[in-house]
Write a protein that holds these residues in place. Sequence first.
Motif, PDB file in Angstrom:
ATOM      1  N   ILE A 137      49.157   1.695   8.674  1.00 21.11           N
ATOM      2  CA  ILE A 137      49.723   2.090   7.381  1.00 21.11           C
ATOM      3  C   ILE A 137      51.163   2.566   7.544  1.00 21.11           C
ATOM      4  O   ILE A 137      51.998   2.369   6.670  1.00 21.11           O
ATOM      5  N   ALA A 138      51.455   3.152   8.729  1.00 20.52           N
ATOM      6  CA  ALA A 138      52.802   3.674   8.945  1.00 20.52           C
ATOM      7  C   ALA A 138      53.860   2.578   8.811  1.00 20.52           C
ATOM      8  O   ALA A 138      55.003   2.863   8.449  1.00 20.52           O
ATOM      9  N   VAL A 139      53.474   1.318   9.063  1.00 16.75           N
ATOM     10  CA  VAL A 139      54.433   0.215   8.926  1.00 16.75           C
ATOM     11  C   VAL A 139      54.928   0.127   7.484  1.00 16.75           C
ATOM     12  O   VAL A 139      56.106  -0.140   7.239  1.00 16.75           O
ATOM     13  N   TYR A 140      54.022   0.376   6.526  1.00 13.29           N
ATOM     14  CA  TYR A 140      54.400   0.286   5.114  1.00 13.29           C
ATOM     15  C   TYR A 140      55.562   1.209   4.804  1.00 13.29           C
ATOM     16  O   TYR A 140      56.502   0.827   4.125  1.00 13.29           O
ATOM     17  N   GLY A 141      55.468   2.438   5.299  1.00 11.86           N
ATOM     18  CA  GLY A 141      56.512   3.411   5.005  1.00 11.86           C
ATOM     19  C   GLY A 141      57.871   2.885   5.428  1.00 11.86           C
ATOM     20  O   GLY A 141      58.851   2.996   4.689  1.00 11.86           O
TER      21      GLY A 141
END
Lengths: 371, 118
Positions: free
Chosen positions: A129-133
């Motif tokens: 999910i951190a990639v989305y940020g």
Amino acid sequence: MDAALIWEWVIKALFLIFFLLGGFAYLTWYERKALARIQVRYGPNRAGPYGLLQPIADAVKLIFKEELTPSMADKVIFILAPIVTVVPVMLMAATVPWGPPIQLFGRTINMSVADLNVGVLYITSIASIAVYGIVLAGWSSNNKYAILGGLRASAQMVSYELALGLAFVLPILLAGSMRLMDIVTKQAEMGWFVLIQPVGALIFLIATLAEIGRAPFDMPDAEQELSSSYHSEYSGMKFALFFMAEYEKMIVICAIAATLFFGGFLGPGVDKWPWLGPIYLLAKIIVLLFLMIWVRATFPRIRYDRLMALGWKVLLPTALGLVFVTALGILLAEAVNPAMLWIIPLLSLVAGVLAVGVIERALRRKEYARR
Amino acid sequence: MLLEYIAIGVLLFLATAVAAIAIFLGELFGPKRKSDKKAQPYESGMLPIGPGTRRMPVRFYLIAVLFILFDIEIVFFLPWAVVFRQLGLFGLIEMIIFIGILLVGYIYAWKKGALEWE
């Protein structure tokens, strides 16, 4: 479900969050100090004894900075992106066990926020999910540097996520469970997994370096080309959140690496005194963090095409091979003789040497062709 | 067991709150002296030309598609690893066949130059 349980959750969650916040602040100090010492400098030494108040001074400075938003930016996503980057990092730490369960006020308290039975799967999914940020930050700031940096960072992160995911499979195979607590207790009887699968641990560490975007894989914030890329439009506390995400990710990933490969909270005397568990884990985290800082001080940044080639052409096949080597070793140990488990480190070392040989050859041939 | 997820929900709420408070503090205490120059996208002091978000190289899509392919494979690995001791030799051979099929795709992508970055 009673009130005490809810309090337990809230207290554990708050404890974790404040540990990570404090850890982030002092990790910046630790990194600057260690880097300075490696480069024969003093590092921060003005604010407080040994510069210990430096992180507080930095935080106060960042709070009083002006928050700029570029005129064409997507305002909502621009504010949301730092939150989306930092929250998964804190969530990722939830499953790491800090010690054996303890008895307190007549209740058994697990030393992790949530001891999930799918712990490793949870970690991999939250890490994605951190990639989305990062992509959203790059996209929403309407800046060419930012979007290029965001794309680069995301391509790098997803590429290394494959090797990382395969490295996650190794401790699961050895322990036969995805629960981090089981993985740790299994290491109490089998020995640390880094001894059984040394190359796997190395691949894990390399892949995590790329996943967090630390040197030598810090293409996402390539200062000289993209001027700190995806967060180049961010200032003040929003920038601080990105910074916080990076450093907290370092801590969390070191905690996970320590748990999966370096015996977690295990150490001499933990059975008798459970309070030693967190101390051992913290010590292991600090050693692993020093390793990351040392790598940053030693290696130059690698070129982007070589970075992708390393991830796709070397780490992915090697990790895949290691999974089968480990599976084979476990089968032989079950069928023939438990001592056959030693075939795993032997074969994986062979695979690791092979991989290094391939890198060496690939690099040498290019050198030759250029002349 | 599902109760553990509520604990994560509590953590999610608190972590989001901490992040939001941090941003709010910055907005509260920071100076607000807006100007047109400050609102421009930062491009090392040059005047920005054209829109900020433009078309991106197709390579990134290629990487994304390959990633999805192999990530699903890895997700399939995880439950296999948990029950591997029960499956035994059957599990190993099964997995080798599964990976063998995927490896064909991997070699194809490699030979086609999808993994090259120029």
